[in-house]
Design an enzyme around this catalytic site. Structure first.
Site, PDB file in Angstrom:
ATOM      1  N   LYS A 153       2.752  10.941   7.670  1.00 40.15           N
ATOM      2  CA  LYS A 153       2.223  10.595   9.368  1.00 40.15           C
ATOM      3  C   LYS A 153       2.867  11.368  10.299  1.00 40.15           C
ATOM      4  O   LYS A 153       2.698  12.310  10.771  1.00 40.15           O
ATOM      5  CB  LYS A 153       2.530   9.049   9.340  1.00 40.15           C
ATOM      6  CG  LYS A 153       1.405   8.602   7.964  1.00 40.15           C
ATOM      7  CD  LYS A 153       0.940   6.943   8.581  1.00 40.15           C
ATOM      8  CE  LYS A 153       0.366   6.272   7.276  1.00 40.15           C
ATOM      9  NZ  LYS A 153      -1.042   5.847   7.692  1.00 40.15           N
ATOM     10  N   TYR A 200       0.765  -1.180   0.125  1.00 40.72           N
ATOM     11  CA  TYR A 200       0.010  -0.042   0.027  1.00 40.72           C
ATOM     12  C   TYR A 200       0.833   1.076  -0.031  1.00 40.72           C
ATOM     13  O   TYR A 200       1.725   1.430   0.684  1.00 40.72           O
ATOM     14  CB  TYR A 200      -0.973   0.066   1.343  1.00 40.72           C
ATOM     15  CG  TYR A 200      -1.963   1.253   1.180  1.00 40.72           C
ATOM     16  CD1 TYR A 200      -2.925   1.159   0.465  1.00 40.72           C
ATOM     17  CD2 TYR A 200      -1.750   2.300   2.023  1.00 40.72           C
ATOM     18  CE1 TYR A 200      -3.798   2.474   0.504  1.00 40.72           C
ATOM     19  CE2 TYR A 200      -2.861   3.202   2.292  1.00 40.72           C
ATOM     20  CZ  TYR A 200      -3.563   3.194   1.267  1.00 40.72           C
ATOM     21  OH  TYR A 200      -4.662   4.522   1.246  1.00 40.72           O
ATOM     22  N   ASP A 254       9.490   4.189   0.445  1.00 37.71           N
ATOM     23  CA  ASP A 254       8.337   4.653   0.995  1.00 37.71           C
ATOM     24  C   ASP A 254       8.517   4.409   2.472  1.00 37.71           C
ATOM     25  O   ASP A 254       8.169   3.400   3.028  1.00 37.71           O
ATOM     26  CB  ASP A 254       7.001   4.180   0.427  1.00 37.71           C
ATOM     27  CG  ASP A 254       5.669   4.718   0.982  1.00 37.71           C
ATOM     28  OD1 ASP A 254       5.880   5.517   1.651  1.00 37.71           O
ATOM     29  OD2 ASP A 254       4.628   4.423   0.411  1.00 37.71           O
TER      30      ASP A 254
HETATM   31  N1  PMP Z   1       2.636   4.868   2.097  1.00 43.25           N
HETATM   32  C1  PMP Z   1       2.160   4.192   3.099  1.00 43.25           C
HETATM   33  C2  PMP Z   1       3.183   3.192   3.377  1.00 43.25           C
HETATM   34  C3  PMP Z   1       1.152   4.237   3.717  1.00 43.25           C
HETATM   35  O1  PMP Z   1       1.030   3.415   4.887  1.00 43.25           O
HETATM   36  C4  PMP Z   1       0.127   5.382   3.506  1.00 43.25           C
HETATM   37  C5  PMP Z   1      -1.275   5.731   4.237  1.00 43.25           C
HETATM   38  N2  PMP Z   1      -1.522   4.550   5.348  1.00 43.25           N
HETATM   39  C6  PMP Z   1       0.454   6.240   2.360  1.00 43.25           C
HETATM   40  C7  PMP Z   1       1.631   6.004   1.739  1.00 43.25           C
HETATM   41  C8  PMP Z   1      -0.556   7.309   2.192  1.00 43.25           C
HETATM   42  O2  PMP Z   1      -0.545   8.198   3.131  1.00 43.25           O
HETATM   43  P1  PMP Z   1      -1.689   9.273   3.349  1.00 43.25           P
HETATM   44  O3  PMP Z   1      -2.775   8.287   3.976  1.00 43.25           O
HETATM   45  O4  PMP Z   1      -1.300  10.175   4.277  1.00 43.25           O
HETATM   46  O5  PMP Z   1      -2.087   9.597   2.139  1.00 43.25           O
END
Ligand code: PMP
Length: 445
Positions: free
Chosen positions: A273, A145, A246
């Protein structure tokens, strides 16, 4: 407290929500059947819902709230900024200060560009890789994800029906994903070095980037093997493909991020985050040469990028305060409590004699109801039976005063005391008892 019977207030709020939000929901990840519990207040590691039930929060807004709720230092930083104005059509010094902290901590980050979410950070990183390399395709790990950008969500819920015997295929996650997107995404099998190397080399010359989360949460929350990560770094370098880490979640793993733990220096890093201290944020950072695609000093940049709320000083100030609190001892503590919860749950599995165990590291963990090796998305994939066991486990936790994400993820926070951790472990053991009981009932039928 028994969900859903003892939550009439949440039920009523949800009935109201259904009139104005599709399915009563504005964020798929927090939907719960028959209705979600509505949060009213949080303090430290605890959250109170609309019916007054108190719980220890191991969701922590999907890992964002690493200090729990209302940390006095974060709140003070925000209050100070509130009195000065929340956002301007001008830059503020706060964005420099937060960028300096990130550049100092992360080996692969010389410069930073702020966004409003992790989704946007991943989108800008992929666009930056395309702008820099002049190539169009990207590679990503099956089941991983990375937010809601079309390219990043390909293969997110790839299912056994389309696995076949060979390489993973580009499957759409959302209805309406353009075929062109699927054609431009190469899906990699996590922790399968040989096949991944072959796929990357087959596409060499066309791939702008390989995007990887070193411990992909939705793909089982298992760490990439050192061999796999070294393979990605080596092949990316040899083929002129940019390596994107990421770290929207994995920055939580250590003071120098996952890149510090794996000893890899990615070309680009996406963040989000925890760097916003509980306020909306995202960021893409990387080596100066690549980040130059955003540079407007010589006219229109290769990759123009704005964002009304990008680098707003509230998120910046909260992020600065949050990261300052996250010093090396804080990471040691998170590691220690993570190990305790993992060991506690694993021991309970063993005592009760049911198949299952935890994965994860640092402050992150996930429960799997299998004794098979969990190494990638496919080995972590839930069938109807294991999904039922996880749902029973989660309900058991909820009714014992502990919140965990519906797909099994638990994220701990610095606000948890040893007694709180004991409570989490005891609730997990109780919830596993519920699982045993459900298995016995099923057998008796
Ligand atoms: N990358 C990863 C690894 C994530 O876990 C998430 C969200 N859980 C995102 C990107 C997307 O971040 P956001 O919810 O702030 O758009």
């Amino acid at each position: 407290m028994n969900y859903p019977d003892d939550a009439p207030a949440s039920q009523q709020i949800y009935a109201r929500a259904r009139h104005v939000l599709p399915g009563g929901n504005t964020r798929t990840t927090v939907y719960m059947k028959p209705f979600p519990l509505y949060a009213v207040r949080g303090e430290g590691c605890r959250v109170w819902d609309a019916d007054g039930a108190e719980r220890i929060d191991c969701i922590n807004n999907f890992t964002a709230m690493i200090h729990g709720y209302c940390h006095p230092k974060v709140d003070e930083a925000v209050r100070k900024q509130l009195a000065l104005g929340t956002c301007f059509g001008m830059p503020t010094e706060s964005e420099i200060e937060l960028a300096e902290i990130l550049c100092e901590r992360l080996a692969g980050v010389d410069q930073v560009r702020f966004t409003n979410s992790g989704t946007e950070a991943v989108m800008m990183a992929l666009k930056a890789a395309r702008a820099f390399t002049g190539r169009e395709k990207i590679a990503k790990v099956e089941g991983a994800y990375h937010g809601s950008y079309d390219y990043a969500e390909v293969s997110l819920d790839s299912a056994p029906a389309n696995w076949g015997d060979s390489a993973p295929t580009s499957t759409p996650y959302a209805k309406g994903t353009p075929t062109g997107v699927l054609d431009d995404v190469v899906v990699l099998p996590f922790n399968n070095t040989e096949l991944t190397e072959r796929l990357l080399r087959e596409q060499a010359g066309q791939l702008a980037a390989v995007l990887v989360d070193p411990m992909p949460n939705r793909a089982g929350l298992v760490p990439a093997t050192a061999e796999y990560m070294a393979c990605l770094a080596r092949v990316a370098k040899e083929t002129g493909t940019l390596l994107i880490f990421d770290e929207v979640i994995s920055l939580r793993l250590g003071y120098h991020g996952a890149q510090g733990i794996w000893g890899v220096k990615p070309d680009l890093t996406t963040l989000g985050k925890i760097i916003g201290g509980g306020y909306p944020i995202g960021a893409v950072g990387g080596r100066e040469e690549v980040m130059a695609v955003f540079d407007p000093t010589s006219g229109k940049p290769a990759l123009p990028h704005g964002g009304t709320f990008s680098a707003n000083p509230i998120s910046m100030r909260a992020g600065i305060a949050s990261l300052r609190l996250l010093d090396k001892p804080a990471f040691e503590r998170l590691e220690a409590i993570g190990n305790r919860v993992r060991q506690g749950i694993d021991a309970a599995f063993e005592r009760l004699g049911i198949p299952g165990r935890t994965t994860g590291r640092g402050s992150l963990l996930k429960v799997h109801f299998t004794n098979n090796a969990v190494v990638d998305y496919r080995s972590a994939y839930q069938n109807a039976d294991t999904a039922k066991l996880l749902a029973t486990f989660n309900l058991g936790l909820l009714n014992r005063g502990v919140l965990a994400a519906s797909y099994g993820l638990m994220a701990l926070s610095t606000s948890m005391s040893d007694a709180d951790i004991d409570q989490v472990i005891a609730a997990a053991e109780g919830a596993l008892h519920d699982v045993v009981q459900s298995l016995e009932t099923a057998q008796a039928v």
